[in-house]
Design an enzyme around this catalytic site. Structure first.
Site, PDB file in Angstrom:
ATOM      1  N   GLN A 135       0.883  -1.092  -0.053  1.00  0.00           N
ATOM      2  CA  GLN A 135       0.021  -0.122   0.109  1.00  0.00           C
ATOM      3  C   GLN A 135       0.967   1.216  -0.091  1.00  0.00           C
ATOM      4  O   GLN A 135       0.506   2.401  -0.207  1.00  0.00           O
ATOM      5  CB  GLN A 135      -0.885   0.009   1.202  1.00  0.00           C
ATOM      6  CG  GLN A 135      -1.759  -1.262   1.327  1.00  0.00           C
ATOM      7  CD  GLN A 135      -2.444  -1.277   2.860  1.00  0.00           C
ATOM      8  OE1 GLN A 135      -3.463  -0.652   3.268  1.00  0.00           O
ATOM      9  NE2 GLN A 135      -1.887  -1.732   3.712  1.00  0.00           N
ATOM     10  N   HIS A 141      -1.488   1.657  -4.370  1.00  0.00           N
ATOM     11  CA  HIS A 141      -1.665   3.001  -4.106  1.00  0.00           C
ATOM     12  C   HIS A 141      -0.853   3.835  -4.861  1.00  0.00           C
ATOM     13  O   HIS A 141      -0.766   4.986  -4.553  1.00  0.00           O
ATOM     14  CB  HIS A 141      -1.879   3.407  -2.672  1.00  0.00           C
ATOM     15  CG  HIS A 141      -3.050   2.778  -2.070  1.00  0.00           C
ATOM     16  ND1 HIS A 141      -3.029   2.511  -0.437  1.00  0.00           N
ATOM     17  CD2 HIS A 141      -4.122   2.094  -2.394  1.00  0.00           C
ATOM     18  CE1 HIS A 141      -4.335   1.831  -0.367  1.00  0.00           C
ATOM     19  NE2 HIS A 141      -4.914   1.476  -1.184  1.00  0.00           N
TER      20      HIS A 141
HETATM   21  C1  BV8 Z   1     -12.132   3.816  -3.191  1.00  0.00           C
HETATM   22  C2  BV8 Z   1      -1.718   6.794  -1.006  1.00  0.00           C
HETATM   23  C3  BV8 Z   1     -13.858   4.045  -4.185  1.00  0.00           C
HETATM   24  C4  BV8 Z   1      -1.877   8.383  -1.052  1.00  0.00           C
HETATM   25  C5  BV8 Z   1      -3.640   5.986   0.217  1.00  0.00           C
HETATM   26  C6  BV8 Z   1     -15.878   5.021   4.786  1.00  0.00           C
HETATM   27  C7  BV8 Z   1     -15.929   6.370   4.784  1.00  0.00           C
HETATM   28  C8  BV8 Z   1     -15.288   7.247   4.075  1.00  0.00           C
HETATM   29  C9  BV8 Z   1     -14.162   6.628   2.888  1.00  0.00           C
HETATM   30  C10 BV8 Z   1     -14.353   5.289   2.929  1.00  0.00           C
HETATM   31  C11 BV8 Z   1     -15.192   4.299   4.004  1.00  0.00           C
HETATM   32  N1  BV8 Z   1     -15.149   3.072   3.430  1.00  0.00           N
HETATM   33  C12 BV8 Z   1     -14.423   3.108   2.447  1.00  0.00           C
HETATM   34  C13 BV8 Z   1     -14.066   4.198   2.213  1.00  0.00           C
HETATM   35  C14 BV8 Z   1     -13.072   4.682   0.978  1.00  0.00           C
HETATM   36  C15 BV8 Z   1     -11.755   4.841   1.311  1.00  0.00           C
HETATM   37  C16 BV8 Z   1     -11.333   4.392   2.784  1.00  0.00           C
HETATM   38  O1  BV8 Z   1     -11.138   3.182   2.869  1.00  0.00           O
HETATM   39  N2  BV8 Z   1     -11.336   5.129   3.864  1.00  0.00           N
HETATM   40  C17 BV8 Z   1     -10.971   4.585   5.223  1.00  0.00           C
HETATM   41  C18 BV8 Z   1     -10.165   5.749   5.875  1.00  0.00           C
HETATM   42  C19 BV8 Z   1     -12.305   4.103   5.821  1.00  0.00           C
HETATM   43  N3  BV8 Z   1     -11.111   4.160   0.424  1.00  0.00           N
HETATM   44  C20 BV8 Z   1     -10.725   4.921  -0.617  1.00  0.00           C
HETATM   45  O2  BV8 Z   1     -11.222   6.051  -0.909  1.00  0.00           O
HETATM   46  C21 BV8 Z   1     -10.272   4.281  -1.922  1.00  0.00           C
HETATM   47  N4  BV8 Z   1     -10.839   4.223  -2.917  1.00  0.00           N
HETATM   48  O3  BV8 Z   1     -12.563   3.387  -2.448  1.00  0.00           O
HETATM   49  O4  BV8 Z   1     -12.542   4.239  -4.259  1.00  0.00           O
HETATM   50  C22 BV8 Z   1     -14.584   4.434  -5.466  1.00  0.00           C
HETATM   51  C23 BV8 Z   1     -15.611   3.532  -5.794  1.00  0.00           C
HETATM   52  C24 BV8 Z   1     -16.032   3.782  -7.228  1.00  0.00           C
HETATM   53  C25 BV8 Z   1     -15.484   4.836  -7.864  1.00  0.00           C
HETATM   54  C26 BV8 Z   1     -14.511   5.569  -7.547  1.00  0.00           C
HETATM   55  C27 BV8 Z   1     -13.815   5.283  -6.129  1.00  0.00           C
HETATM   56  C28 BV8 Z   1      -8.734   4.598  -2.133  1.00  0.00           C
HETATM   57  C29 BV8 Z   1      -7.781   4.324  -0.729  1.00  0.00           C
HETATM   58  C30 BV8 Z   1      -6.398   4.900  -1.370  1.00  0.00           C
HETATM   59  C31 BV8 Z   1      -6.020   6.218  -0.427  1.00  0.00           C
HETATM   60  N5  BV8 Z   1      -4.467   6.396  -0.654  1.00  0.00           N
HETATM   61  N6  BV8 Z   1      -2.357   6.294   0.083  1.00  0.00           N
HETATM   62  C32 BV8 Z   1      -0.670   8.808  -0.042  1.00  0.00           C
HETATM   63  O5  BV8 Z   1       0.125   7.887   0.556  1.00  0.00           O
HETATM   64  O6  BV8 Z   1      -0.650   9.917   0.227  1.00  0.00           O
HETATM   65  S1  BV8 Z   1      -4.036   5.391   1.898  1.00  0.00           S
HETATM   66  C33 BV8 Z   1      -2.709   5.316   2.934  1.00  0.00           C
HETATM   67  O7  BV8 Z   1      -3.449   4.980   4.061  1.00  0.00           O
HETATM   68  C34 BV8 Z   1      -1.919   4.097   2.721  1.00  0.00           C
HETATM   69  O8  BV8 Z   1      -1.309   3.775   1.286  1.00  0.00           O
HETATM   70  C35 BV8 Z   1      -2.556   2.926   3.458  1.00  0.00           C
HETATM   71  O9  BV8 Z   1      -3.452   2.275   2.664  1.00  0.00           O
HETATM   72  C36 BV8 Z   1      -3.375   3.666   4.321  1.00  0.00           C
HETATM   73  C37 BV8 Z   1      -2.496   3.370   5.637  1.00  0.00           C
HETATM   74  O10 BV8 Z   1      -2.378   2.386   6.383  1.00  0.00           O
HETATM   75  P1  BV8 Z   1      -1.265   1.783   6.639  1.00  0.00           P
HETATM   76  O11 BV8 Z   1      -0.604   1.740   5.613  1.00  0.00           O
HETATM   77  O12 BV8 Z   1      -1.623   0.537   7.441  1.00  0.00           O
HETATM   78  O13 BV8 Z   1      -0.465   2.787   7.814  1.00  0.00           O
HETATM   79  P2  BV8 Z   1      -1.289   3.240   9.248  1.00  0.00           P
HETATM   80  O14 BV8 Z   1      -0.247   4.295   9.456  1.00  0.00           O
HETATM   81  O15 BV8 Z   1      -2.425   3.273   9.318  1.00  0.00           O
HETATM   82  O16 BV8 Z   1      -0.489   2.022  10.191  1.00  0.00           O
HETATM   83  C38 BV8 Z   1       0.755   1.733  10.383  1.00  0.00           C
HETATM   84  C39 BV8 Z   1       0.723   0.350  10.997  1.00  0.00           C
HETATM   85  O17 BV8 Z   1       1.950   0.006  11.209  1.00  0.00           O
HETATM   86  C40 BV8 Z   1       0.146   0.321  12.474  1.00  0.00           C
HETATM   87  O18 BV8 Z   1      -0.640  -0.891  12.606  1.00  0.00           O
HETATM   88  C41 BV8 Z   1       1.423   0.198  13.126  1.00  0.00           C
HETATM   89  O19 BV8 Z   1       1.139  -0.270  14.513  1.00  0.00           O
HETATM   90  C42 BV8 Z   1       2.356  -0.626  12.317  1.00  0.00           C
HETATM   91  N7  BV8 Z   1       3.900  -0.355  12.902  1.00  0.00           N
HETATM   92  C43 BV8 Z   1       4.343   0.900  13.296  1.00  0.00           C
HETATM   93  N8  BV8 Z   1       5.655   0.623  13.522  1.00  0.00           N
HETATM   94  C44 BV8 Z   1       5.905  -0.635  12.924  1.00  0.00           C
HETATM   95  C45 BV8 Z   1       4.748  -1.301  12.540  1.00  0.00           C
HETATM   96  N9  BV8 Z   1       4.442  -2.504  12.073  1.00  0.00           N
HETATM   97  C46 BV8 Z   1       5.835  -2.869  11.917  1.00  0.00           C
HETATM   98  N10 BV8 Z   1       6.967  -2.669  12.306  1.00  0.00           N
HETATM   99  C47 BV8 Z   1       7.107  -1.483  12.676  1.00  0.00           C
HETATM  100  N11 BV8 Z   1       8.345  -0.876  12.969  1.00  0.00           N
END
Ligand code: BV8
Ligand code: ZN
Length: 250
Positions: A100, A118
């Site tokens: 991602q 992504h």
């Molecule tokens: C789509 C690129 C539809 C950009 C990213 C409800 C409400 C509102 C919206 C939605 C909803 N349900 C679904 C949606 C849509 C939305 C979504 O899912 N929202 C979420 C917030 C609910 N999704 C979308 O909009 C997607 N598109 O659905 O289109 C559509 C349908 C038809 C027609 C048109 C459209 C697109 C989503 C993509 C967004 N872009 N990234 C950028 O980078 O700026 S998302 C971005 O956030 C990342 O790519 C990743 O996917 C996400 C972050 O998550 P993680 O990678 O997991 O990172 P995070 O910080 O959250 O967690 C870190 C983890 O690592 C933690 O667990 C931590 O404990 C751990 N960690 C920390 N240190 C370590 C570790 N692990 C191991 N070792 C360590 N040392």
């Protein structure tokens, strides 16, 4: 199930999928989205910046934020977690790396044909005609929050945008398709450093579990994926992944 059991599963696997999130790059110094204090969300409310609307309203703030992130990624390197993932390719018959993340640290650690669900910080394109645009030559890293005017497309004059998937945008169809196919066919899925909250990417580990694969999670903290994890290895990726590879294959 401890690390030894997880290593045994991995050692016997035919097709392994590695599914990564921001956590695998954390130990390289790349801020994650959700980790408190350092997380990008808390500083820039990434959820509102990573949208087409934000780029429409304030292209310079959004372009400047992505340039800050791109220059930061250029200044850091892959960590032992990325390297352990790259080493898997030499041990497992079939490996699919799905990320991602929009950084290039998997590739710089030696992984090939990484599926970027992504997009990437290193593939800018014109926001108007979608043609690929060259990366800016500058090596300067903007200050956090500094506005930078996006370059203009040489073909149509439109503003150049980062080659990432924003919230509300469709994921690249080919990437999502190959990720879903790999998840439904693999026998082990390793989910590393992801909070499993953003869809449809977060569907991938769940699809693997539904398809009968064993799921090994590597994360220092609990996540919504805990219930589907066959093995939950609690700790940092750069420590756990090398231990996993060494235990499985010596
Ligand atoms: C789509 C690129 C539809 C950009 C990213 C409800 C409400 C509102 C919206 C939605 C909803 N349900 C679904 C949606 C849509 C939305 C979504 O899912 N929202 C979420 C917030 C609910 N999704 C979308 O909009 C997607 N598109 O659905 O289109 C559509 C349908 C038809 C027609 C048109 C459209 C697109 C989503 C993509 C967004 N872009 N990234 C950028 O980078 O700026 S998302 C971005 O956030 C990342 O790519 C990743 O996917 C996400 C972050 O998550 P993680 O990678 O997991 O990172 P995070 O910080 O959250 O967690 C870190 C983890 O690592 C933690 O667990 C931590 O404990 C751990 N960690 C920390 N240190 C370590 C570790 N692990 C191991 N070792 C360590 N040392
Ligand atoms: Zn153009």
């Amino acid at each position: 199930m401890a690390l030894n059991d997880a290593a045994k599963l991995l050692g016997q696997a035919r097709h392994v999928v590695v599914f990564t999130g921001a956590g695998i790059s954390a130990e390289s110094g790349v801020p994650t989205f959700r980790d408190a204090l350092t997380g990008l969300w808390s500083r820039f409310d990434a959820q509102s910046l990573a949208t087409p609307q934000a780029f429409q309203e304030d292209p310079e703030l959004v372009w400047g934020w992505y340039e800050w992130r791109r220059q930061l990624v250029r200044r850091v390197g892959p960590n032992d977690g990325h390297r352990a993932v790259a080493q898997l390719a030499a041990h497992v018959p079939q490996l699919t790396v799905i990320t991602q993340n929009v950084d290039d640290l998997h590739e710089r650690a030696g992984s090939t044909s990484v599926v970027h669900l992504h997009g990437s910080l290193f593939a800018p394109r014109c926001a108007t005609c979608s043609r690929p645009a060259p990366l800016p030559e500058t090596e300067d890293q903007p200050d956090e929050g500094q506005r930078v005017a996006p370059p203009r497309c040489v073909h149509c004059g439109g503003p150049v945008r980062p080659g990432v998937v924003w919230f509300g945008e469709q994921l690249p169809e080919a990437a999502l398709e190959s990720a879903a196919r790999a998840a439904s066919e693999c026998d082990v899925l390793l989910t590393i450093g992801t909070s499993g909250l953003v869809y449809p990417a977060a569907e991938i580990p769940r699809l693997a579990a539904r398809s009968g694969a064993s799921v090994i999670q590597v994360n220092p903290r609990p996540t919504p994926l805990d219930p589907i994890a066959t093995a939950n290895l609690v700790g940092p990726a750069a420590e756990i992944l090398p231990a996993l590879v060494t235990t499985a294959w010596g």
